[in-house]
Design a protein around this motif. Structure first.
Motif, PDB file in Angstrom:
ATOM      1  N   GLY A   1      -6.214  -5.593   2.962  1.00 63.35           N
ATOM      2  CA  GLY A   1      -5.937  -4.945   4.243  1.00 63.35           C
ATOM      3  C   GLY A   1      -6.645  -5.630   5.390  1.00 63.35           C
ATOM      4  O   GLY A   1      -7.563  -6.435   5.196  1.00 63.35           O
TER       5      GLY A   1
ATOM      6  N   LEU B   1      -2.100  -6.316   9.194  1.00 57.42           N
ATOM      7  CA  LEU B   1      -2.657  -7.533   8.609  1.00 57.42           C
ATOM      8  C   LEU B   1      -1.786  -8.724   9.005  1.00 57.42           C
ATOM      9  O   LEU B   1      -0.585  -8.749   8.721  1.00 57.42           O
ATOM     10  CB  LEU B   1      -2.696  -7.396   7.075  1.00 57.42           C
ATOM     11  CG  LEU B   1      -3.220  -8.584   6.275  1.00 57.42           C
ATOM     12  CD1 LEU B   1      -4.699  -8.835   6.569  1.00 57.42           C
ATOM     13  CD2 LEU B   1      -3.029  -8.333   4.771  1.00 57.42           C
TER      14      LEU B   1
ATOM     15  N   ARG C   1      -0.967   2.797  10.792  1.00 51.89           N
ATOM     16  CA  ARG C   1      -0.831   1.729   9.813  1.00 51.89           C
ATOM     17  C   ARG C   1      -2.021   0.773   9.917  1.00 51.89           C
ATOM     18  O   ARG C   1      -2.606   0.608  10.988  1.00 51.89           O
ATOM     19  CB  ARG C   1       0.479   0.935  10.033  1.00 51.89           C
ATOM     20  CG  ARG C   1       1.742   1.781   9.881  1.00 51.89           C
ATOM     21  CD  ARG C   1       1.911   2.293   8.468  1.00 51.89           C
ATOM     22  NE  ARG C   1       3.117   3.096   8.269  1.00 51.89           N
ATOM     23  CZ  ARG C   1       3.148   4.423   8.268  1.00 51.89           C
ATOM     24  NH1 ARG C   1       2.040   5.113   8.497  1.00 51.89           N
ATOM     25  NH2 ARG C   1       4.274   5.073   8.046  1.00 51.89           N
ATOM     26  N   ASP C   2      -2.351   0.162   8.792  1.00 57.77           N
ATOM     27  CA  ASP C   2      -3.385  -0.872   8.752  1.00 57.77           C
ATOM     28  C   ASP C   2      -2.665  -2.215   8.869  1.00 57.77           C
ATOM     29  O   ASP C   2      -1.903  -2.594   7.977  1.00 57.77           O
ATOM     30  CB  ASP C   2      -4.145  -0.768   7.428  1.00 57.77           C
ATOM     31  CG  ASP C   2      -5.240  -1.810   7.278  1.00 57.77           C
ATOM     32  OD1 ASP C   2      -5.481  -2.571   8.228  1.00 57.77           O
ATOM     33  OD2 ASP C   2      -5.846  -1.875   6.198  1.00 57.77           O
TER      34      ASP C   2
ATOM     35  N   HIS D   1      -3.050 -12.521   4.927  1.00 60.57           N
ATOM     36  CA  HIS D   1      -2.572 -12.048   3.629  1.00 60.57           C
ATOM     37  C   HIS D   1      -2.363 -13.213   2.669  1.00 60.57           C
ATOM     38  O   HIS D   1      -2.762 -13.159   1.495  1.00 60.57           O
ATOM     39  CB  HIS D   1      -1.269 -11.267   3.816  1.00 60.57           C
ATOM     40  CG  HIS D   1      -0.729 -10.685   2.553  1.00 60.57           C
ATOM     41  ND1 HIS D   1       0.592 -10.314   2.405  1.00 60.57           N
ATOM     42  CD2 HIS D   1      -1.308 -10.417   1.344  1.00 60.57           C
ATOM     43  CE1 HIS D   1       0.793  -9.851   1.201  1.00 60.57           C
ATOM     44  NE2 HIS D   1      -0.344  -9.898   0.532  1.00 60.57           N
TER      45      HIS D   1
ATOM     46  N   CYS E   1      -0.904  -4.815  -0.423  1.00 66.78           N
ATOM     47  CA  CYS E   1      -1.277  -5.177   0.941  1.00 66.78           C
ATOM     48  C   CYS E   1      -0.810  -4.138   1.951  1.00 66.78           C
ATOM     49  O   CYS E   1       0.097  -3.345   1.690  1.00 66.78           O
ATOM     50  CB  CYS E   1      -0.706  -6.539   1.315  1.00 66.78           C
ATOM     51  SG  CYS E   1       1.078  -6.535   1.576  1.00 66.78           S
ATOM     52  N   SER E   2      -1.441  -4.162   3.121  1.00 68.13           N
ATOM     53  CA  SER E   2      -1.050  -3.305   4.229  1.00 68.13           C
ATOM     54  C   SER E   2       0.055  -3.978   5.045  1.00 68.13           C
ATOM     55  O   SER E   2       0.554  -5.045   4.678  1.00 68.13           O
ATOM     56  CB  SER E   2      -2.271  -2.986   5.095  1.00 68.13           C
ATOM     57  OG  SER E   2      -2.867  -4.164   5.582  1.00 68.13           O
TER      58      SER E   2
ATOM     59  N   ILE F   1      -6.405   0.643   4.156  1.00 63.74           N
ATOM     60  CA  ILE F   1      -6.848  -0.089   2.968  1.00 63.74           C
ATOM     61  C   ILE F   1      -8.351  -0.368   3.038  1.00 63.74           C
ATOM     62  O   ILE F   1      -8.875  -0.809   4.065  1.00 63.74           O
ATOM     63  CB  ILE F   1      -6.105  -1.445   2.871  1.00 63.74           C
ATOM     64  CG1 ILE F   1      -4.665  -1.245   2.415  1.00 63.74           C
ATOM     65  CG2 ILE F   1      -6.818  -2.412   1.934  1.00 63.74           C
ATOM     66  CD1 ILE F   1      -4.474  -1.083   0.925  1.00 63.74           C
TER      67      ILE F   1
ATOM     68  N   ASP G   1       0.813  -1.217   0.000  1.00 65.57           N
ATOM     69  CA  ASP G   1       0.000   0.000   0.000  1.00 65.57           C
ATOM     70  C   ASP G   1       0.846   1.266   0.000  1.00 65.57           C
ATOM     71  O   ASP G   1       0.330   2.365  -0.231  1.00 65.57           O
ATOM     72  CB  ASP G   1      -0.954   0.014   1.200  1.00 65.57           C
ATOM     73  CG  ASP G   1      -0.261  -0.070   2.558  1.00 65.57           C
ATOM     74  OD1 ASP G   1       0.985  -0.160   2.603  1.00 65.57           O
ATOM     75  OD2 ASP G   1      -0.974  -0.064   3.580  1.00 65.57           O
TER      76      ASP G   1
ATOM     77  N   GLU H   1      -6.680  -0.245  11.731  1.00 70.83           N
ATOM     78  CA  GLU H   1      -5.803   0.923  11.825  1.00 70.83           C
ATOM     79  C   GLU H   1      -5.357   1.133  13.271  1.00 70.83           C
ATOM     80  O   GLU H   1      -6.183   1.218  14.180  1.00 70.83           O
ATOM     81  CB  GLU H   1      -6.523   2.168  11.320  1.00 70.83           C
ATOM     82  CG  GLU H   1      -6.788   2.170   9.826  1.00 70.83           C
ATOM     83  CD  GLU H   1      -7.377   3.489   9.359  1.00 70.83           C
ATOM     84  OE1 GLU H   1      -6.758   4.548   9.638  1.00 70.83           O
ATOM     85  OE2 GLU H   1      -8.457   3.461   8.742  1.00 70.83           O
TER      86      GLU H   1
ATOM     87  N   TYR I   1      -1.539   5.032   6.625  1.00 67.05           N
ATOM     88  CA  TYR I   1      -1.956   4.120   5.564  1.00 67.05           C
ATOM     89  C   TYR I   1      -3.243   3.438   6.025  1.00 67.05           C
ATOM     90  O   TYR I   1      -3.401   3.106   7.205  1.00 67.05           O
ATOM     91  CB  TYR I   1      -0.927   3.009   5.305  1.00 67.05           C
ATOM     92  CG  TYR I   1       0.476   3.443   4.965  1.00 67.05           C
ATOM     93  CD1 TYR I   1       0.733   4.590   4.228  1.00 67.05           C
ATOM     94  CD2 TYR I   1       1.558   2.668   5.367  1.00 67.05           C
ATOM     95  CE1 TYR I   1       2.023   4.959   3.908  1.00 67.05           C
ATOM     96  CE2 TYR I   1       2.859   3.023   5.051  1.00 67.05           C
ATOM     97  CZ  TYR I   1       3.092   4.166   4.324  1.00 67.05           C
ATOM     98  OH  TYR I   1       4.379   4.521   4.013  1.00 67.05           O
TER      99      TYR I   1
END
Length: 353
Positions: free
Chosen positions: A250, A225, A222-223, A230, A185-186, A299, A133, A254, A297
Motif C-alpha cells: 500500500g 499507490l 482509498r489507499d 507497486h 495491493c491498494s 493497507i 485489497d 488514504e 480501504y
C-alpha cells in the motif's frame, strides 16, 4: 526469461517496462488483449525484441503447456485479470471465467511445468500472483488497516473472484508445494491506465470540459499507490519474498475520492489551466452511488518494509503530478484508446480475437 500474464494491461505493462529498464532478462508476455490490454504499451521493447507478446488466454491449457515447454521461464507473474468493479456488477461471468477459472488453469500448467524442472531450477522457480485489497471487504472509519492476516470479506463480484483466485494460489502451495507468492495491493494509478478508472477518467473528462462524476458523497476512502511503486514492490517480492507468503502493498496514502479528484483538479489548474481561468473543480458533479460501494480501504505495508526493505517513493501529490504530466504528453495514446483505434492495430499485428 520470465513469463508475465496480462503484461499488456495497466499494471502489467508498467511492470514489464520497469523490469526491462533495470534487467537484461527478456520477458514473454501472454495477454488476451481484451479491451484494456494494449500492445502499444510495450511497443519499444517489442521492436527491440526484448519482449515477445503472445495473444492468448490463461485459460487455454494447451497454449500454456506449449509456451512453458518452449520458453522455460524461471518465474511466472500473474497480472491477468478482469478488474473493474462496475463491469463486474453488470457482467460478472467474465470475472469468474478469467479470475477464477483462468487462475486455476494457470496454476495447473505451472505446477506440471515446475514439477518437471531439474532440482536447481525447481528450487529457484516462483509463481507470483498479483491481487487486490478489495478481497478484504470494507473498513470502518476507525478500523485498523488491512494486513496479511485480515479475514477475507469480498463485497463485489470482482472482489469475490479475486478472493477465490487467492485461495486457489494458497491451496496450490500447501497441497502441491508450488512456490507461490501473493501481493495484495491498494488502488494503483499512473501512466497507461485505461480511462474507465477514476484518475485517467477524471483527467480525460476535465480536459474535454465534461462533468467529473463522483459517486455518492465522495467520502469513500482509498489507499492510493503510484503504479511504479507497486512494480518495485513486486520486484522485491519476486526476488526476496518467502514462498507461500502474502504481502500487503500500500501507499500509506488514504484519500477520499473527493480529495483525490480535488488534488487532480489543482494539478491540472497548474499544468493546463482552463481558458476561462476557472478551476477544474467547477466541473465536479455528484452522481448516484454504485451498489455495494465499499466505504474505506487501507493497507498496512509494515511487512513489506520490515522483511523486504520496500516503501513507496511517491507521495500522492508527486504521483499525481507525474501522472498528469504523462497524460498531457501522450494525447495520441489517449485518443487511440478512446476511439478504439488501438484495437485495429492489435488485430493487424496479432490477428482478430
Amino acid at each position: 526469461m520470465i513469463l508475465v500474464t496480462g503484461g499488456a494491461g495497466f499494471i502489467g505493462a508498467n511492470f514489464v517496462r520497469l523490469w526491462l529498464e533495470q534487467r537484461d532478462e527478456p520477458v514473454l508476455v501472454l495477454d488476451k488483449l481484451t479491451y484494456s490490454g494494449n500492445a502499444a504499451n510495450l511497443q519499444p521493447y517489442l521492436e527491440e525484441g526484448r519482449v515477445e507478446l503472445v495473444r492468448g488466454d490463461i485459460g487455454d491449457a494447451a497454449l500454456l503447456e506449449r509456451l512453458l515447454a518452449e520458453h522455460r521461464p524461471r518465474a511466472i507473474l500473474n497480472f491477468a485479470a478482469e478488474s473493474h468493479v462496475d463491469r463486474s456488477i453488470h457482467g460478472p461471468a467474465v470475472f469468474v471465467e478469467t479470475n477464477i477459472d483462468g487462475t486455476f488453469r494457470l496454476l495447473q500448467a505451472a505446477t506440471a511445468y515446475w514439477s518437471g524442472l531439474p532440482a536447481g531450477d525447481r528450487a529457484a522457480f516462483r509463481f507470483l500472483h498479483v491481487s487486490t485489497d478489495e478481497v478484504f471487504g470494507s473498513l470502518g472509519e476507525r478500523d485498523a488497516p488491512f494486513c496479511e492476516t485480515t479475514p477475507y470479506a469480498p463485497n463485489s463480484p470482482y472482489a469475490a473472484s479475486k478472493a477465490a483466485s487467492d485461495h486457489l494460489v494458497r491451496a496450490w502451495h500447501h497441497t502441491y508445494g508450488l512456490p507461490v507468492l501473493t501481493g495484495n495491493c491498494s488502488n494503483n494509478y499512473g501512466p497507461y491506465q485505461f480511462p474507465e478508472k477514476l484518475i485517467p477518467l477524471m483527467i480525460d473528462r476535465a480536459l474535454d470540459g465534461q462533468p467529473l462524476p463522483v459517486y455518492g458523497d465522495g467520502r469513500q476512502i482509498r489507499d492510493w499507490l503510484y503504479v511504479e511503486d507497486h512494480c518495485r514492490a513486486l520486484m522485491a517480492v519476486l526476488e526476496r519474498g518467502r514462498p507461500g507468503e502474502v504481502y500487503a502493498i500500500g501507499g500509506a496514502c488514504e484519500k477520499t475520492n473527493l480529495e483525490a479528484v480535488d488534488t487532480l483538479c489543482a494539478t491540472l489548474d497548474a499544468c493546463r489551466p482552463r481558458a476561462d481561468g476557472v478551476s477544474y473543480r467547477q466541473q465536479i458533479a455528484f452522481v448516484a452511488d454504485r451498489p455495494g460501494h465499499d466505504r474505506r480501504y487501507a493497507i498496512d505495508a509494515g511487512k513489506m518494509r520490515r522483511e523486504l526493505g520496500w516503501e513507496p517513493r511517491e507521495t500522492f501529490a508527486s504521483g499525481i503530478e507525474r501522472t498528469v504530466a504523462w497524460y498531457l504528453a501522450n494525447p495520441e495514446w489517449v485518443a487511440a484508446v478512446k476511439s478504439g483505434a488501438y484495437r485495429d492495430w492489435i488485430d493487424m499485428h496479432y490477428g482478430a480475437a
